[in-house]
Design an enzyme around this catalytic site. Structure first.
Site, PDB file in Angstrom:
ATOM      1  N   VAL A   7       0.850  -1.189   0.000  1.00  0.00           N
ATOM      2  CA  VAL A   7       0.000   0.000   0.000  1.00  0.00           C
ATOM      3  C   VAL A   7       0.882   1.235   0.000  1.00  0.00           C
ATOM      4  CG1 VAL A   7      -1.886   1.203   1.163  1.00  0.00           C
ATOM      5  CG2 VAL A   7      -1.718  -1.293   1.311  1.00  0.00           C
ATOM      6  N   ASN A   9       1.369   5.567  -1.230  1.00  0.00           N
ATOM      7  CA  ASN A   9       0.583   6.795  -1.176  1.00  0.00           C
ATOM      8  C   ASN A   9      -0.242   7.020  -2.435  1.00  0.00           C
ATOM      9  OD1 ASN A   9       1.438   8.263   1.409  1.00  0.00           O
ATOM     10  ND2 ASN A   9       3.404   7.683   0.526  1.00  0.00           N
ATOM     11  N   THR A  12      -1.796   1.037  -4.819  1.00  0.00           N
ATOM     12  CA  THR A  12      -1.720  -0.195  -4.040  1.00  0.00           C
ATOM     13  C   THR A  12      -1.521  -1.343  -5.022  1.00  0.00           C
ATOM     14  OG1 THR A  12      -3.103   0.599  -2.225  1.00  0.00           O
ATOM     15  CG2 THR A  12      -2.982  -1.785  -2.531  1.00  0.00           C
ATOM     16  N   TYR A 116      19.217   1.762  11.329  1.00  0.00           N
ATOM     17  CA  TYR A 116      18.701   3.124  11.495  1.00  0.00           C
ATOM     18  C   TYR A 116      18.782   3.509  12.970  1.00  0.00           C
ATOM     19  CZ  TYR A 116      16.239   5.969   7.936  1.00  0.00           C
ATOM     20  OH  TYR A 116      15.913   6.846   6.946  1.00  0.00           O
ATOM     21  N   GLY A 123      10.180   3.110   6.564  1.00  0.00           N
ATOM     22  CA  GLY A 123       8.962   2.657   5.919  1.00  0.00           C
ATOM     23  C   GLY A 123       8.976   1.159   5.707  1.00  0.00           C
ATOM     24  N   ASP A 125       7.824  -0.625   3.338  1.00  0.00           N
ATOM     25  CA  ASP A 125       8.179  -1.035   1.979  1.00  0.00           C
ATOM     26  C   ASP A 125       9.687  -1.037   1.769  1.00  0.00           C
ATOM     27  OD1 ASP A 125       8.135   1.747   2.314  1.00  0.00           O
ATOM     28  OD2 ASP A 125       7.695   2.135   0.215  1.00  0.00           O
TER      29      ASP A 125
END
Length: 302
Positions: A7, A9, A12, A116, A123, A125
């Protein structure tokens, strides 16, 4: 079968994986069935205001057109960067597929350490892409994902997610140009026949294509210097083919990289199924034992 959803922005992307035929894979029929093949995929608009029923009808119609049965879905995994849609999609999975979805979020097993400073900021993805790229191409590697934003994700030789770069997607850049200029028309994003445009449309296309290509190759050049020789660069996303063909550094365009990553993460998180022998034993309880009688010391004759 497994349903995977990425999904974003803007769009999808859905995919359905089915177990590959053991004979087709050249494996023994009793081999571990961990390999699947993508048998259907779709790209639809992400609309945050749609209801559970609207998405449910859309997904079921897509299945019907592909000749697939919704009841054949036994697992669903979702990677989402649109939090307001999560509850809606969870409702779709429960109501229309009778399956509780697995979301890619902190706490699930990805098999990839995240370096990180705050792993929760990454994110879903981006992690999925990193997992798929390392699994398919090895490390070190860089994934360039051409979505609403263009992301560059770096994975070390040890399979660690190191971080990357985020910049506006080419679509956002084009929209900003058209919105802020009174006389420039909206044009299709494509590679023009020559760099020097002889029309307004040609000049715009040249600027968008070659300008963005320069941005991508400029960032990749710097990343490759830092990551070292032997780094594999793979591109995915809506405009990966367009930009990837012109790039000096992109070696592979993999349109289904994110879907493959979702399948890999699902396999790393699904519950272990009991063996056939164990299941048969559990389903067929042994007969009750005869009550124990103390021995009398006598030998019983036949």
């Amino acid at each position: 079968m497994l349903l995977v959803l990425d999904v974003g922005n803007t769009n999808t992307v859905l995919g359905v994986f089915a177990p590959a035929d053991p004979l087709e894979r050249g494996e023994n029929a009793d081999a571990k069935a961990s390999r699947h093949k993508l048998i259907a995929n779709w790209r639809v608009a992400t609309i945050a205001t749609q209801t559970v029923d609207e998405y449910g009808v859309l997904f079921r119609n897509l299945f019907a057109m592909a000749g697939l049965e919704a009841k054949a879905i036994h697992g669903i995994i979702i990677s989402s960067v649109v939090p307001p849609l999560d509850a809606t999609l969870r409702g779709v999975c429960l109501q229309y597929f009778s399956t509780k979805p697995l979301f890619v979020e902190p706490g699930i097993k990805t098999g990839m350490p995240v370096l990180y400073e705050n792993p929760a900021e990454v994110g879903a993805d981006r992690i999925v892409n990193g997992v798929a790229a390392f699994e398919k191409y090895g490390g070190p590697c860089i994934v360039v994902d051409f979505g609403t934003a263009t992301t560059f994700d770096c994975v070390s030789a040890k399979g660690e997610y190191q971080g990357g770069v985020i910049c506006p997607g080419i679509g956002i850049s084009a929209d900003a140009l058209f919105a802020r200029t009174a006389r420039l028309p909206r044009v299709a994003i494509r590679k023009p026949p020559r760099i020097i445009g002889s029309t307004t449309v040609g000049s715009l296309q040249s600027g968008l294509y070659y300008g963005y290509l320069g941005l991508v190759d400029g960032i990749l050049e710097l990343l490759l210097r830092e990551m070292g020789e032997g780094t594999h660069v793979v591109a995915t996303g809506g405009l990966a083919s367009l930009i990837g063909k012109g790039s000096k550094y992109i070696q592979q365009v993999d349109d289904f990289l994110t879907l493959e990553g979702l399948r890999i993460i699902w396999n790393r998180n699904k519950p272990v199924e009991p063996s056939r022998e164990f299941a048969a034993t559990a389903e067929s309880p042994s007969p009750p034992r005869a009550p124990h009688r103390p021995s009398t010391g006598k030998v019983r004759s036949r």
